[in-house]
Write an enzyme that holds these catalytic residues in place. Structure first.
Site, short mmCIF file in Angstrom:
data_model
loop_
_atom_site.label_atom_id
_atom_site.label_comp_id
_atom_site.label_asym_id
_atom_site.label_seq_id
_atom_site.Cartn_x
_atom_site.Cartn_y
_atom_site.Cartn_z
CE LYS A 1 8.71 14.96 5.14
NZ LYS A 1 7.98 13.73 4.76
CE1 TYR B 1 8.97 18.04 3.61
CE2 TYR B 1 11.31 18.48 3.91
CZ TYR B 1 10.29 17.68 3.43
OH TYR B 1 10.60 16.51 2.77
CB SER C 1 9.75 14.68 -7.36
OG SER C 1 10.01 15.68 -6.38
CE LYS D 1 -2.50 15.84 -9.84
NZ LYS D 1 -1.74 16.62 -8.82
N GLY E 1 0.44 8.48 -1.02
CA GLY E 1 1.12 9.59 -1.69
C GLY E 1 1.66 9.11 -3.02
CG ASP F 1 -7.53 14.60 2.93
OD1 ASP F 1 -6.33 14.43 3.22
OD2 ASP F 1 -8.15 15.66 3.17
CG LEU G 1 -1.90 1.15 1.37
CD1 LEU G 1 -3.01 1.02 0.34
CD2 LEU G 1 -2.49 1.19 2.77
CB SER H 1 12.33 11.37 8.00
OG SER H 1 12.74 12.55 8.65
N GLY I 1 5.71 11.74 -7.90
CA GLY I 1 6.94 11.68 -7.12
C GLY I 1 7.40 10.29 -6.76
CB ILE I 2 9.46 9.15 -3.87
CG1 ILE I 2 10.37 7.95 -3.57
CG2 ILE I 2 8.53 9.43 -2.70
CD1 ILE I 2 11.44 7.71 -4.60
#
Length: 310
Positions: free
Chosen positions: A177, A173, A208, A48, A19, A73, A16, A159, A23-24
């Protein structure tokens, strides 16, 4: 551990990925699907997710794995509870928490929305998914298994290297993290009795959509301290992460500077990567850090003086 590559078997498993609309998360989905690991992509935007699944299927037509998506969400706790109920039959073996977003600005320039999104996207998405997932696993224990008899599961949290070295421009940010790193340590202690493996990844810069967005608001002083950056390709970042997982590491960096900065904050409970060398480097860093910090503070003061004159 470095000589062994049997610690993260994925073929025939289900992952699973939270996000996973860009990106990653997408890069990891591609790598896992290629290795015949069924994947469930999770994000807020259905269009998307549909687009990414189509691309992955076309890219790896030989894969025998399944790939699907779930719209949620995950900054909302109740939606996370619903998510686990929705995918219940799949019972994922692996959970990747990749959701994240950085808005580099000076503290005085942050808005209420910036601050709230920093907390929602970078922290709540992680703790909500992991907590509801663990509670779901406990509630499904209808056979009353002892904790050590639970099936093996892996949780991979993301992180950032800025948790090792927080600096000006990342107040929205970096603290979140750092919280993820702390959470990973606590989860490792609390979930390992239930056969959970908990890993924390500290990626450096990688290509990304998010990295490109960061450059639009990043202050000049932040860029100066950060230095010239050559982000690695996203698929290479995903390859490195899976390779390190396979070797058994539970504290993962994706470049040398990340590993080097990690040496400065070894701590007591954090897993190590080439631990003997980290101890040596940590000693060296402790000697040069005050000098480096003096230069950083000097540059910050000069930056504010220059801004005031303008």
């Amino acid at each position: 551990m470095w000589f062994s590559k049997t610690n993260f078997p994925v073929e025939g498993k289900t992952a699973l990925i939270v996000g996973a609309s860009q990106g990653i998360g997408v890069n990891l989905a591609e790598r896992l699907y290629e290795k015949n690991c069924s994947t469930i992509l999770v994000a807020r935007t259905e269009s998307k997710l549909q687009h990414q699944i189509q691309n992955i299927k076309e890219k790896y037509p030989e894969s025998s794995a399944k790939i699907s998506y779930a719209v949620a969400d995950v900054s909302n706790y109740d939606e996370c509870t619903r998510l686990w109920r929705t995918i219940d039959p799949a019972d994922p073996d692996i959970l990747f928490c990749c959701a994240g977003s950085s808005i580099p600005k000076l503290f005085q320039d942050l808005t209420k929305v910036d601050i709230e999104s920093g907390i929602d996207i970078n922290y709540k998405t992680v703790i909500n998914v992991v907590h509801t997932g663990f509670k779901h696993a406990l509630s499904n224990n209808t056979d009353n298994l002892e904790p050590h008899n639970f099936k093996k599961r892996s949780v991979v949290l993301f992180s950032s290297v800025v948790s090792f070295f927080p600096f000006i421009g990342y107040s929205q940010y970096a603290p979140m993290k750092s919280a993820i790193e702390s959470l990973s340590i606590i989860l490792r202690q609390e979930l390992s009795p239930y056969n959970y493996r908990v890993t924390c990844v500290f990626p450096g810069n990688f290509q990304s959509e998010g990295f490109e967005e960061e450059q639009k608001t990043k202050p000049d002083i932040t860029k100066k301290i950060e230095g010239p950056s050559n982000p690695i390709p996203g698929d290479e970042c995903a390859r490195l992460i899976i390779d390190q997982l396979d070797k058994g590491y539970d504290s993962i960096t994706t470049d040398f500077i990340g590993w080097f900065l990690g040496c400065s904050v070894l701590g007591i409970s954090s897993p190590r990567q080439w631990g003997f060398f980290q101890i040596l480097v940590s000693f060296i860093v402790s000697l040069i850090a005050p000098i480096a910090n003096w230069f950083i503070n000097r540059d910050i003061k000069n930056s504010f003086k220059k801004t005031k004159k303008e």
